[in-house]
Scaffold this motif. Structure first.
Motif, mmCIF file in Angstrom:
data_model
loop_
_atom_site.group_PDB
_atom_site.id
_atom_site.type_symbol
_atom_site.label_atom_id
_atom_site.label_comp_id
_atom_site.label_asym_id
_atom_site.label_seq_id
_atom_site.Cartn_x
_atom_site.Cartn_y
_atom_site.Cartn_z
ATOM 1 N N LEU A 1 -10.573 -5.666 2.301
ATOM 2 C CA LEU A 1 -9.604 -5.229 1.295
ATOM 3 C C LEU A 1 -8.158 -5.535 1.636
ATOM 4 O O LEU A 1 -7.297 -5.504 0.758
ATOM 5 C CB LEU A 1 -9.714 -3.710 1.105
ATOM 6 C CG LEU A 1 -10.912 -3.230 0.307
ATOM 7 C CD1 LEU A 1 -10.922 -1.715 0.265
ATOM 8 C CD2 LEU A 1 -10.869 -3.804 -1.096
ATOM 9 N N PHE B 1 0.846 -1.189 0.000
ATOM 10 C CA PHE B 1 0.000 0.000 0.000
ATOM 11 C C PHE B 1 0.886 1.245 0.000
ATOM 12 O O PHE B 1 1.832 1.339 0.787
ATOM 13 C CB PHE B 1 -0.900 0.009 1.244
ATOM 14 C CG PHE B 1 -1.850 -1.160 1.286
ATOM 15 C CD1 PHE B 1 -3.128 -1.047 0.777
ATOM 16 C CD2 PHE B 1 -1.456 -2.389 1.817
ATOM 17 C CE1 PHE B 1 -3.998 -2.127 0.804
ATOM 18 C CE2 PHE B 1 -2.315 -3.473 1.843
ATOM 19 C CZ PHE B 1 -3.599 -3.337 1.338
ATOM 20 N N LYS B 2 0.541 2.193 -0.843
ATOM 21 C CA LYS B 2 1.304 3.443 -0.930
ATOM 22 C C LYS B 2 1.069 4.250 0.339
ATOM 23 O O LYS B 2 -0.070 4.459 0.763
ATOM 24 C CB LYS B 2 0.827 4.230 -2.155
ATOM 25 C CG LYS B 2 1.499 5.571 -2.349
ATOM 26 C CD LYS B 2 2.813 5.429 -3.102
ATOM 27 C CE LYS B 2 3.494 6.780 -3.255
ATOM 28 N NZ LYS B 2 4.139 7.230 -1.995
ATOM 29 N N ARG C 1 -10.674 2.919 5.134
ATOM 30 C CA ARG C 1 -11.517 2.682 3.969
ATOM 31 C C ARG C 1 -12.445 1.477 4.128
ATOM 32 O O ARG C 1 -13.579 1.501 3.629
ATOM 33 C CB ARG C 1 -10.637 2.484 2.723
ATOM 34 C CG ARG C 1 -11.448 2.237 1.465
ATOM 35 C CD ARG C 1 -10.616 2.362 0.212
ATOM 36 N NE ARG C 1 -11.420 2.128 -0.970
ATOM 37 C CZ ARG C 1 -11.044 2.453 -2.200
ATOM 38 N NH1 ARG C 1 -9.881 3.037 -2.404
ATOM 39 N NH2 ARG C 1 -11.828 2.195 -3.226
ATOM 40 N N ASP C 2 -11.953 0.424 4.762
ATOM 41 C CA ASP C 2 -12.765 -0.798 4.784
ATOM 42 C C ASP C 2 -13.048 -1.340 6.183
ATOM 43 O O ASP C 2 -13.638 -2.411 6.307
ATOM 44 C CB ASP C 2 -12.098 -1.899 3.936
ATOM 45 C CG ASP C 2 -10.836 -2.470 4.581
ATOM 46 O OD1 ASP C 2 -10.240 -1.782 5.437
ATOM 47 O OD2 ASP C 2 -10.454 -3.597 4.236
ATOM 48 N N LYS D 1 -2.301 6.238 0.697
ATOM 49 C CA LYS D 1 -2.894 7.022 -0.395
ATOM 50 C C LYS D 1 -4.305 6.542 -0.737
ATOM 51 O O LYS D 1 -5.189 7.352 -0.995
ATOM 52 C CB LYS D 1 -2.019 6.915 -1.641
ATOM 53 C CG LYS D 1 -2.622 7.648 -2.809
ATOM 54 C CD LYS D 1 -1.623 8.037 -3.849
ATOM 55 C CE LYS D 1 -2.381 8.777 -4.947
ATOM 56 N NZ LYS D 1 -1.672 9.936 -5.415
ATOM 57 N N GLY D 2 -4.502 5.221 -0.732
ATOM 58 C CA GLY D 2 -5.782 4.692 -1.215
ATOM 59 C C GLY D 2 -6.734 4.225 -0.151
ATOM 60 O O GLY D 2 -7.907 3.968 -0.437
ATOM 61 N N HIS D 3 -6.273 4.085 1.081
ATOM 62 C CA HIS D 3 -7.107 3.430 2.097
ATOM 63 C C HIS D 3 -7.209 4.213 3.387
ATOM 64 O O HIS D 3 -7.643 3.675 4.408
ATOM 65 C CB HIS D 3 -6.555 2.016 2.380
ATOM 66 C CG HIS D 3 -6.648 1.112 1.191
ATOM 67 N ND1 HIS D 3 -5.765 1.186 0.143
ATOM 68 C CD2 HIS D 3 -7.537 0.141 0.863
ATOM 69 C CE1 HIS D 3 -6.104 0.308 -0.791
ATOM 70 N NE2 HIS D 3 -7.170 -0.342 -0.381
#
Lengths: 285, 285
Positions: free
Chosen positions: A223, A19-20, A58-59, A41-43
């Motif tokens: 995720l 993960f970034k 995020r999840d 960055k994404g989560h």
């Protein structure tokens, strides 16, 4: 922001999930494990214990919805709930959404997890300030051995069976859990991956079968845990997770969920055939 | 065996999934895409198109069971089946396990995928030698525009909507699919990830809604696609995927599956709340 920083969880020697990372928010070493919180960055924000991903903003709702609302909507009137582990606060946050719950005791072994999450992941941890949550920093194994309290629902929100969580997968622990449940009590526990950790599921379900009259497994999708499909065990003194579940109660509760809903409650107990085969004789009908 | 060779699938700029590679078995560049087959350490042989993981021996049964047996057990008597894409052969392999199916036409655009899988992944591709499978190397979009045949079930086993598969997500294609389905026909299509590609699901379901009277989404769990939870769309002229499904037919078929089973068939249509919200108005009851 321009650095090439990633966090990678390795699984055995053949799989990695990366993960970034935009920023490292916290890194510490407690007496039990390393604790890291990073902004991805994404989560969103992510908690890692010993390098294993526990929670992302995020999840996290998927895990926390499914570990808490399934038992709390099967038990007809859960008043007194115990959470073992769950230091990020997400499980306790969902538990106290149920109006019937007068008290949610949470026993987390590692104060560093709680403090790091309170400071950096309020999405899960801010609920820990609620007056119906009684936070105890201590050993859940010791707690269930010694407490005189009886609980309607116990939720074992543990890490993997290595490090501090290992005793939470053993029979001695579950005999004590049985004893501090009410006569119609339910225990739900983090149950690992059917794809990658079938032998842990088998071992945990054997333990539960030795202690509880009714034992089940249900699953959800996530995720960040290797394999996506993840499981919870459901062990019960009386109630069946589907035939004693009333979808109307979910509607009447007025609660809204991003993951959980009444059809999904029952559907989560329908397992792929390879899981049914692997757990044959260990799951009740 | 001692090299540090990994294959990594990147998702956007914030996620990567890495698999340990023991040996590269095939690498080629067709007129449509790059095609690679590698032997992985944890997942058996793996097919990649344009660097995206299509199939691994370890988990391919989940995808192939769910894309094929769901429509084939809803349609009461599927005789003539069309598969578009699916060059690895796994979908066709499952289709012809149904005794009612007299003929399975498969239209794959890229002969290199078929040949690489026949040589290196017989677990999926050896079925392509079966006499009930009619393999056509060609463009599925063109095929459904021109064919005079009628199919009971059409399965769109496509890659992501970039590269050669892009037209397979458009309305013109689905109008042709509608026209070459029988009056009680069903089409199922690879439907991407609800976690990471909700906008593609919305777009595909809008297209299907414009063409078909009944449109649904169902999901399954997979080891190698980003996010784990993956979806198929189900669009139908007449049949409802649950109320027109008879669990007894699964039992009577005598077929055994590693993923699919009758309870899971219905459960797969129970979606997490965030999916129901995101696809509100696009899925029928």
């Amino acid at each position: 922001m321009h650095s090439n920083l990633w966090v990678e969880e390795k699984f055995e020697d053949f799989l990695g999930i990366k993960f970034k990372v935009e920023k490292v928010l916290f890194s510490g070493k407690s007496e039990f494990q390393t604790v890291d919180v990073v902004e991805t960055k994404g989560h969103g924000k992510m908690l890692l214990n010993d390098g294993l991903i526990m929670v992302t903003e995020r999840d996290e709702f998927a895990y926390h919805d499914m570990i808490s609302h399934v038992p709390l909507f099967v038990h007809p009137d859960p008043k007194n709930v115990l959470v073992i582990g769950g230091g990020d606060g997400g499980t306790a946050r969902e538990v106290i959404r149920h109006q019937s719950v007068k008290k949610c005791t949470m026993v987390e072994i590692d104060v560093m997890v709680v403090e790091a999450c309170k400071e950096h992941i309020p999405q899960t941890a801010s609920a820990l300030n609620n007056e119906r949550i009684h936070l105890i920093i201590g050993d859940g194994v010791q707690f269930v051995k010694e407490t005189k309290e009886k609980f309607d629902v116990i939720i074992v929100d543990s890490t993997d069976p290595i490090g501090p969580a290992q005793p939470l997968f053993g029979e001695a622990f579950y005999r004590d859990v049985f004893n501090c449940l009410t006569d119609d009590g339910i225990v739900v526990a983090q149950g690992e991956s059917s794809w990658y950790a079938m032998e842990i599921q088998q071992s945990l379900l054997k333990v539960l079968n030795n202690v509880f009259p009714k034992t089940y497994l249900y699953s959800f999708s996530n995720l960040t845990y290797p394999g996506g499909l993840w499981s919870f065990t459901f062990a019960s003194k009386q109630y069946h997770p589907i035939s004693d579940f009333s979808p109307e109660r979910v509607e009447k509760s007025g609660l809204n969920f991003d993951y959980y809903n009444a059809p999904l409650h029952s559907a989560a107990f329908a397992l792929p055939s390879f899981v049914n085969k692997g757990l044959s004789g260990l799951i009740d009908n």
